[in-house]
Design a protein around this motif. Structure first.
Motif, PDB file in Angstrom:
ATOM      1  N   MET A   1       0.753  -1.165  -0.008  1.00  0.00           N
ATOM      2  CA  MET A   1       0.042  -0.099   0.121  1.00  0.00           C
ATOM      3  C   MET A   1       0.971   1.291   0.067  1.00  0.00           C
ATOM      4  N   HIS A   2       0.550   2.133  -0.833  1.00  0.00           N
ATOM      5  CA  HIS A   2       1.286   3.440  -1.030  1.00  0.00           C
ATOM      6  C   HIS A   2       0.275   4.583  -0.707  1.00  0.00           C
ATOM      7  N   LEU A   3       0.568   5.560   0.288  1.00  0.00           N
ATOM      8  CA  LEU A   3      -0.218   6.598   0.627  1.00  0.00           C
ATOM      9  C   LEU A   3       0.501   7.970   0.458  1.00  0.00           C
ATOM     10  N   LEU A   4      -0.261   9.122   0.292  1.00  0.00           N
ATOM     11  CA  LEU A   4       0.296  10.177   0.200  1.00  0.00           C
ATOM     12  C   LEU A   4      -0.436  11.156   1.370  1.00  0.00           C
ATOM     13  N   VAL A   5       0.467  11.706   2.218  1.00  0.00           N
ATOM     14  CA  VAL A   5      -0.062  12.564   3.306  1.00  0.00           C
ATOM     15  C   VAL A   5       0.157  14.128   2.941  1.00  0.00           C
ATOM     16  N   ILE A   6      -0.686  14.831   2.855  1.00  0.00           N
ATOM     17  CA  ILE A   6      -0.694  16.125   2.604  1.00  0.00           C
ATOM     18  C   ILE A   6      -0.778  17.059   3.777  1.00  0.00           C
ATOM     19  N   THR A   7       0.109  18.055   4.032  1.00  0.00           N
ATOM     20  CA  THR A   7       0.047  18.633   5.273  1.00  0.00           C
ATOM     21  C   THR A   7      -0.160  20.217   5.265  1.00  0.00           C
ATOM     22  N   ASP A   8      -0.699  20.836   6.166  1.00  0.00           N
ATOM     23  CA  ASP A   8      -0.465  22.285   6.263  1.00  0.00           C
ATOM     24  C   ASP A   8      -0.522  22.704   7.602  1.00  0.00           C
ATOM     25  N   LEU A   9      -0.256  23.873   7.949  1.00  0.00           N
ATOM     26  CA  LEU A   9       0.214  24.360   9.261  1.00  0.00           C
ATOM     27  C   LEU A   9      -0.960  25.089   9.901  1.00  0.00           C
ATOM     28  N   SER A  49      -0.094   1.202  11.996  1.00  0.00           N
ATOM     29  CA  SER A  49      -0.937   0.170  13.144  1.00  0.00           C
ATOM     30  C   SER A  49      -1.808  -0.698  12.248  1.00  0.00           C
ATOM     31  N   ALA A  50      -2.285  -0.211  11.235  1.00  0.00           N
ATOM     32  CA  ALA A  50      -3.393  -0.926  10.534  1.00  0.00           C
ATOM     33  C   ALA A  50      -2.537  -1.863   9.211  1.00  0.00           C
ATOM     34  N   LYS A  51      -1.546  -1.193   8.718  1.00  0.00           N
ATOM     35  CA  LYS A  51      -0.880  -1.735   7.321  1.00  0.00           C
ATOM     36  C   LYS A  51       0.701  -1.313   7.856  1.00  0.00           C
ATOM     37  N   PRO A  52       1.503  -2.526   8.331  1.00  0.00           N
ATOM     38  CA  PRO A  52       2.828  -2.169   8.821  1.00  0.00           C
ATOM     39  C   PRO A  52       3.723  -2.016   7.892  1.00  0.00           C
ATOM     40  N   LYS A  53       3.232  -2.769   6.642  1.00  0.00           N
ATOM     41  CA  LYS A  53       4.324  -2.531   5.462  1.00  0.00           C
ATOM     42  C   LYS A  53       3.775  -1.415   4.221  1.00  0.00           C
ATOM     43  N   ALA A  54       3.011  -0.712   4.850  1.00  0.00           N
ATOM     44  CA  ALA A  54       2.528   0.553   3.834  1.00  0.00           C
ATOM     45  C   ALA A  54       3.778   1.474   3.727  1.00  0.00           C
ATOM     46  N   THR A  55       3.824   2.054   2.543  1.00  0.00           N
ATOM     47  CA  THR A  55       4.790   3.290   2.222  1.00  0.00           C
ATOM     48  C   THR A  55       4.081   4.699   2.350  1.00  0.00           C
ATOM     49  N   VAL A  56       4.639   5.467   3.106  1.00  0.00           N
ATOM     50  CA  VAL A  56       3.992   6.776   3.257  1.00  0.00           C
ATOM     51  C   VAL A  56       5.007   7.756   2.668  1.00  0.00           C
ATOM     52  N   ASP A  91      -2.627   4.565  -3.409  1.00  0.00           N
ATOM     53  CA  ASP A  91      -3.856   3.798  -3.162  1.00  0.00           C
ATOM     54  C   ASP A  91      -4.736   4.757  -2.620  1.00  0.00           C
ATOM     55  N   ALA A  92      -4.408   6.172  -1.566  1.00  0.00           N
ATOM     56  CA  ALA A  92      -5.075   7.008  -1.024  1.00  0.00           C
ATOM     57  C   ALA A  92      -4.325   8.149  -0.661  1.00  0.00           C
ATOM     58  N   MET A  93      -5.341   9.172  -0.337  1.00  0.00           N
ATOM     59  CA  MET A  93      -4.529  10.406   0.243  1.00  0.00           C
ATOM     60  C   MET A  93      -5.226  10.658   1.323  1.00  0.00           C
ATOM     61  N   LEU A  94      -4.318  11.528   2.438  1.00  0.00           N
ATOM     62  CA  LEU A  94      -4.867  12.093   3.611  1.00  0.00           C
ATOM     63  C   LEU A  94      -4.311  13.171   3.794  1.00  0.00           C
ATOM     64  N   PHE A  95      -5.143  14.067   4.751  1.00  0.00           N
ATOM     65  CA  PHE A  95      -4.836  15.638   4.990  1.00  0.00           C
ATOM     66  C   PHE A  95      -4.592  15.601   6.580  1.00  0.00           C
ATOM     67  N   VAL A  96      -3.519  16.291   6.828  1.00  0.00           N
ATOM     68  CA  VAL A  96      -3.004  16.573   8.205  1.00  0.00           C
ATOM     69  C   VAL A  96      -2.877  17.971   8.479  1.00  0.00           C
ATOM     70  N   GLY A  97      -3.656  18.622   9.420  1.00  0.00           N
ATOM     71  CA  GLY A  97      -3.446  20.299   9.672  1.00  0.00           C
ATOM     72  C   GLY A  97      -4.267  21.054   8.572  1.00  0.00           C
ATOM     73  N   GLN A  98      -5.303  20.423   8.398  1.00  0.00           N
ATOM     74  CA  GLN A  98      -6.119  21.417   7.114  1.00  0.00           C
ATOM     75  C   GLN A  98      -6.815  22.313   7.647  1.00  0.00           C
TER      76      GLN A  98
END
Length: 280
Positions: A1-9, A49-56, A91-98
């Protein structure tokens, strides 16, 4: 699994003043950046914790820089570019600090792309912010947006576009530069838990595709602009002398509505020759 995390401040816990985010001086942004690092690493921990082998991959989406590469844990740090335009392999995109979009009532530090110059974005008649634009770009490539953390107005905005999304609230907005903040450790725990649930529910969260082509983007500025300014922002636009009256052509696909507003049209958001590509 390959995931993209987009951040903002602006959306992290403890931040409710533009003085904490706009300056380029580390000593002024430092505490906000420290908290963003905690929240990003909580997100990464939730993924693993859900996907130990995921690439982030983690992309710093704050214009003047909000995330230090040295603070990112078990993930690859991305500083430049706009990876949400090239989602092949994700596989999915996530946002942190939006934060919420410009004009959102009682939304701390709300803005759309530029907190200093943009009044609003309207895509196909719908007011949109950074979340909707980027979720749509990912969705057009078949990639779902499954998680967002930020203030309560930002999480509400995310659910309006992606009802199935998992969210974590970092603070409750009481004004454009005021908020009631949650405990920082509680926020990190909520992010870890929410991300883990989002990963488990990935197949239940569809890619966002709620706005269909052809696309019309209306951009309104706080202050009157001149055509040379547009040319600097999007280098492909050729210069024209200002012409009096409404609906003045600026270049192919771009129309000047009035002194503060332009309208851009395109059939494909992902077309690199499109004015929309350069605005999103």
């Amino acid at each position: 699994m390959h995931l993209l995390v987009i951040t903002d401040l602006e959306g992290v816990c403890g931040v409710d003043s533009f003085s904490q985010t706009r300056t380029g001086r580390e000593q002024r942004k430092g505490p906000a950046m420290d908290q963003l690092a905690r929240e990003v690493n909580a997100c990464i921990e939730g993924i693993h914790s859900a996907k130990p082998k995921a690439t982030v991959d983690v992309w710093d989406g704050h214009g003047s820089g909000g995330l230090r590469e040295s603070d990112v844990g078990d993930a690859r740090y991305l500083e430049g570019g706009r990876p949400y335009f090239e989602m092949d392999g994700y596989d999915a995109m996530l946002f942190v600090g939006q934060h919420a979009m410009a004009g959102s009532p009682h939304a701390p530090l709300c803005h759309t792309y530029s907190s200093l110059s943009i009044d609003y974005y309207k895509l196909n008649g719908t007011f949109v912010g950074e979340f909707a634009c980027r979720a749509l770009l990912a969705g057009l490539q078949g990639v779902p947006t499954i998680f967002l953390s930020g203030d309560d107005k930002a999480t509400l905005e995310a659910r309006q576009f992606v009802p199935e999304i998992e969210t974590a609230v970092t603070k409750r907005g009481t004004g454009r530069e005021s908020a009631d903040h949650r405990d920082r450790e509680e926020v990190c725990a909520a992010i870890r838990d929410g991300v883990a649930v989002a990963i488990e529910r990935l197949d239940e969260i569809p890619p966002y595709s709620g706005l269909e082509p052809p696309y019309t983007l209306e951009v309104r500025y706080y202050e009157p602009y001149n055509v040379s300014k547009i040319d600097r922002i999007a280098g492909w636009i050729r210069k024209y002398l200002p012409i009096a009256g409404d609906l003045v052509p600026v270049s192919k696909g771009v129309t000047r509505i009035d002194a503060r507003t332009i309208r851009i049209t395109a059939d494909d958001l992902l077309d690199t020759d499109s004015g929309l590509y350069h605005r999103l």
